[in-house]
Design a protein around this motif. Structure first.
Motif: not given
Length: 269
Positions: A17-20, A84-85, A88-90, A130-131
């Protein structure tokens, strides 16, 4: 919700999470840093944008760079943040359920004094949290960029900027819900990843291709990405109440179905 499982899952995935989040923050700060040099030549750049085919500007959210938020919507929120998101979701939705089932770890979770519904709900909350963290850090970075690099010398509409971020969160609340539903119905990690990716980037492609021409605009009707239009949000030309409500409902229904169906389905435990 299982609080112990939630804390453990947040601990496991917090680095991701923090990396993104910090990657997103760095990029948006870079955009703010660039804008003063862009703002000095905005008339010439707008002429260049106007010279592009109309479909290209519409597809990538290039609605003019007269304000900082318009520049940011086109350079970041219209494409890069979406990709990017989506990733993350997938990826995360697959890791939170399908991967655990595929590797047999779900059997250990369900052997504890908890229920399937609580496990699924907890994992869903991890994804949503996370989102929220990623979008929260991105939004705060935007405010910091405004204070550091624009310093009141350039127009910046904070309310429109907030609306753009809320819209991005709700879009991926819906996308994440759909991906999580697929993950909850899958026993195979790779299959879940493939199906979620196909649906997510299929929606994205339909929206993108539909923007290029009036002849293909009908394709956008089949994509939830059409409900998020950062350029239109900045220009104030979109019904936010309707689009935000639809995205929220899609997300809630998808996550709800995921929890319900995961509780009832047969698992290879």
């Amino acid at each position: 919700m299982n609080a112990i499982l939630f804390r453990q899952m947040m601990k496991v995935h917090m680095k991701t999470f923090m990396n993104y989040a910090f990657g997103s923050a760095f990029y948006i700060l870079l955009i703010f840093w660039l804008y003063p040099s862009i703002g000095k030549n905005v008339d010439a750049i707008d002429v260049l944008v106007d010279a592009m085919p109309e479909g290209v500007g519409r597809a990538f959210g290039l609605s003019g760079f007269g304000t900082a938020e318009a520049f940011i919507s086109g350079e970041y929120y219209g494409l890069i943040l979406i990709l990017l998101l989506a990733i993350v979701c997938v990826q995360l939705s697959t890791q939170l359920v399908a991967k655990l089932v595929d590797q047999g770890s779900m059997a250990y979770l369900l052997s504890t004094p908890t229920t399937r519904a609580k496990v699924a709900l907890t994992q869903a909350l991890v994804l949503v949290t996370g989102l929220f963290l990623i979008m929260g850090v991105t939004t705060l970075a935007g405010f910091a960029g405004n204070a550091w690099f624009l310093a009141g010398d350039y127009e910046f509409n904070t309310s429109r900027f907030i609306e753009m971020n809320v819209g991005a969160f709700l879009l991926f609340f819906a996308v994440g819900g759909i991906a999580f539903l697929v993950s909850s119905l899958s026993n195979d990690e790779k299959k879940a990843l493939g199906i979620s990716g196909f649906i997510t980037f299929g929606f994205f492609s339909l929206d993108l291709v539909g923007k290029f021409s009036d002849k293909t605009e009908w394709m956008r009707s089949f994509s939830i990405f059409s409900l998020y239009q950062p350029g239109e949000i900045i220009n104030g030309n979109v019904n936010l109440g309707l689009s935000f409500t639809i995205l929220a409902v899609i997300g809630l229904v998808s996550f709800g179905l995921a929890v319900l169906l995961f509780r009832k389905r047969d698992l290879p435990l």
